[in-house]
Design a protein around this motif. Structure first.
Motif, PDB file in Angstrom:
ATOM      1  N   GLU A  39       0.815  -1.205   0.000  1.00 40.45           N
ATOM      2  CA  GLU A  39       0.000   0.000   0.000  1.00 40.45           C
ATOM      3  C   GLU A  39       0.851   1.259   0.000  1.00 40.45           C
ATOM      4  O   GLU A  39       0.740   2.111   0.884  1.00 40.45           O
ATOM      5  N   CYS A  40       1.712   1.393  -0.999  1.00 40.72           N
ATOM      6  CA  CYS A  40       2.363   2.680  -1.181  1.00 40.72           C
ATOM      7  C   CYS A  40       1.345   3.627  -1.818  1.00 40.72           C
ATOM      8  O   CYS A  40       0.263   3.215  -2.243  1.00 40.72           O
ATOM      9  N   ASN A  41       1.680   4.889  -1.905  1.00 39.26           N
ATOM     10  CA  ASN A  41       0.718   5.880  -2.398  1.00 39.26           C
ATOM     11  C   ASN A  41       0.325   5.636  -3.852  1.00 39.26           C
ATOM     12  O   ASN A  41      -0.801   5.937  -4.239  1.00 39.26           O
ATOM     13  N   GLU A  42       1.241   5.088  -4.654  1.00 42.16           N
ATOM     14  CA  GLU A  42       0.885   4.787  -6.048  1.00 42.16           C
ATOM     15  C   GLU A  42      -0.200   3.724  -6.093  1.00 42.16           C
ATOM     16  O   GLU A  42      -1.167   3.831  -6.856  1.00 42.16           O
ATOM     17  N   ARG A  47      -5.823   2.121  -6.943  1.00 43.02           N
ATOM     18  CA  ARG A  47      -7.042   1.469  -6.456  1.00 43.02           C
ATOM     19  C   ARG A  47      -8.214   2.455  -6.468  1.00 43.02           C
ATOM     20  O   ARG A  47      -9.326   2.113  -6.889  1.00 43.02           O
ATOM     21  N   VAL A  48      -7.970   3.671  -6.018  1.00 53.01           N
ATOM     22  CA  VAL A  48      -9.019   4.695  -6.024  1.00 53.01           C
ATOM     23  C   VAL A  48      -9.516   4.939  -7.449  1.00 53.01           C
ATOM     24  O   VAL A  48     -10.722   5.013  -7.708  1.00 53.01           O
ATOM     25  N   LEU A  83      -4.155   9.047   2.116  1.00 57.03           N
ATOM     26  CA  LEU A  83      -3.489   9.977   1.205  1.00 57.03           C
ATOM     27  C   LEU A  83      -3.370  11.361   1.824  1.00 57.03           C
ATOM     28  O   LEU A  83      -2.361  12.052   1.620  1.00 57.03           O
ATOM     29  N   LYS A  84      -4.370  11.775   2.570  1.00 55.97           N
ATOM     30  CA  LYS A  84      -4.288  13.076   3.242  1.00 55.97           C
ATOM     31  C   LYS A  84      -3.168  13.091   4.278  1.00 55.97           C
ATOM     32  O   LYS A  84      -2.414  14.060   4.381  1.00 55.97           O
ATOM     33  N   GLY A  92       2.757  17.626  -2.454  1.00 46.79           N
ATOM     34  CA  GLY A  92       3.172  16.444  -3.183  1.00 46.79           C
ATOM     35  C   GLY A  92       3.102  15.166  -2.370  1.00 46.79           C
ATOM     36  O   GLY A  92       2.842  15.171  -1.167  1.00 46.79           O
ATOM     37  N   TRP A  93       3.356  14.048  -3.079  1.00 49.91           N
ATOM     38  CA  TRP A  93       3.412  12.727  -2.455  1.00 49.91           C
ATOM     39  C   TRP A  93       4.647  11.983  -2.952  1.00 49.91           C
ATOM     40  O   TRP A  93       5.017  12.095  -4.139  1.00 49.91           O
ATOM     41  N   GLY A  94       5.268  11.213  -2.065  1.00 49.06           N
ATOM     42  CA  GLY A  94       6.256  10.231  -2.462  1.00 49.06           C
ATOM     43  C   GLY A  94       5.600   8.862  -2.459  1.00 49.06           C
ATOM     44  O   GLY A  94       4.397   8.727  -2.211  1.00 49.06           O
TER      45      GLY A  94
END
Length: 331
Positions: A39-42, A47-48, A83-84, A92-94
């Motif tokens: 479950e990394c952010n990618e 999935r979303v 994600l928040k 940004g997100w890593g």
């Protein structure tokens, strides 16, 4: 069809398959993402995207083995909260908690926008910060990224901003000019700027360039089609893949040239590349499902109610009635 001359009529034959839909058996692709063990952010974002993309399709077909609507809604809410929490101060997100990746940040923003379009409720402040990051995307791209990767990232940001009702045709045309024309851009970058260019009245010349370039990059057989894509080794920073490119371009083509005869072949080509009911990775599944959702909502809005019949010369060969939503095929 006419019998070819000088053949042995004792051998060979003709098989006809009929179906009321091109969008067949997509449940496995969604289950793959819903049950993905990491479950990394990618992966959360993909999935979303997939749950949002298939909301209409799977509801219409009442696919079996799919989590209940309540379970999918709960999954979306939980993913929004994750994600928040993971969003950095600059918007940004890593992949995990490291410094933001430009491509990944755009991908997460894309997921949030798609979810909002399908009636889900991601945090508006999270979206606002992500859009600010994308408006200044050039300042977030490391200097060592290659030019093709850089332009692809800018193009993807323009694509997501377009869906956020914040189009920037001037920047889309600028990256085309910088590359030396549509034919010098990566094929995915072309697909990502296509919607912005298509809807801009001052970009007719650029739109014709894109249409011509896309038609030149397709490989066709009698029943299927796909696009020829290619990246340099350093372009792993945008997580590229051939099937993802097909999905990006299929969706863009439906938006600009919905009567193109190539579209059903692209759908068949994508469905033909599934293994165990899904595509090769989370990126491919997300973008292909988005394209197939666009296909479903453009061409299959009307619930099927018809009879398919076949004749051999003047002789009736058979028929099959299609009534209601079904993925069944008749041989």
């Amino acid at each position: 069809m006419k019998m070819p001359p000088n053949v042995f009529s004792q051998f060979g034959g003709l098989e006809i398959t009929t179906s009321s839909t091109q969008v067949q058996a997509l449940t496995d692709a969604l289950i793959y993402l819903v049950k993905y063990p990491y479950e990394c952010n990618e992966q959360i974002a993909s999935r979303v995207i997939s749950i949002a993309a298939l909301r209409d399709v799977l509801t219409a077909f009442k696919a079996k083995d799919l989590p209940s609507p309540a379970a999918l809604n709960a999954s979306m809410k939980e993913d929004f909260e994750k994600l928040k929490r993971h969003q950095r101060y600059d918007g940004g997100w890593g992949f995990w908690q490291e410094e933001p990746w430009p491509y990944l940040t755009i991908h997460v923003a894309h997921a949030l926008v798609r979810a909002k379009e399908k009636g889900y409720a991601p945090d508006e402040e999270m979206l606002r910060k992500a859009n600010y990051y994308m408006r200044n995307i050039e300042s977030h791209i490391p200097h060592w990224y290659g030019p093709e990767a850089r332009r692809a990232i800018i193009a993807y940001s323009l694509y997501v901003r377009h869906r956020m009702k914040d189009p920037d045709a001037a920047k889309a045309k600028a990256i085309m000019s910088e590359a030396g024309g549509a034919d010098k851009l990566g094929i995915e970058a072309v697909g990502w700027i296509w919607p912005t260019i298509s809807e801009d009245k001052s970009s007719t010349a650029e739109l014709e360039q894109i249409r011509r370039h896309v038609s030149n990059r397709v490989t066709e057989t009698a029943g299927a089609a796909h696009f020829v894509s290619g990246y340099k080794d350093s372009d792993w920073v945008i997580l590229n893949s051939d099937r993802r490119a097909d999905g990006v371009l299929l969706e863009a083509m439906i938006g600009d040239q919905k009567d193109a005869t190539l579209i059903p072949k692209l759908v068949k080509g994508l469905l033909g590349h599934r293994k165990a009911g899904r595509w090769g990775n989370t990126q491919e599944n997300a973008f292909v499902l988005l394209a197939l959702d666009r296909y479903f909502n453009t061409y299959e809005k009307i619930t099927p109610d018809f009879v398919a019949r076949a004749w051999l010369g003047n002789n009736f060969a058979g028929e099959h009635q299609f009534k209601g939503r079904t993925t069944e095929e008749s041989f």
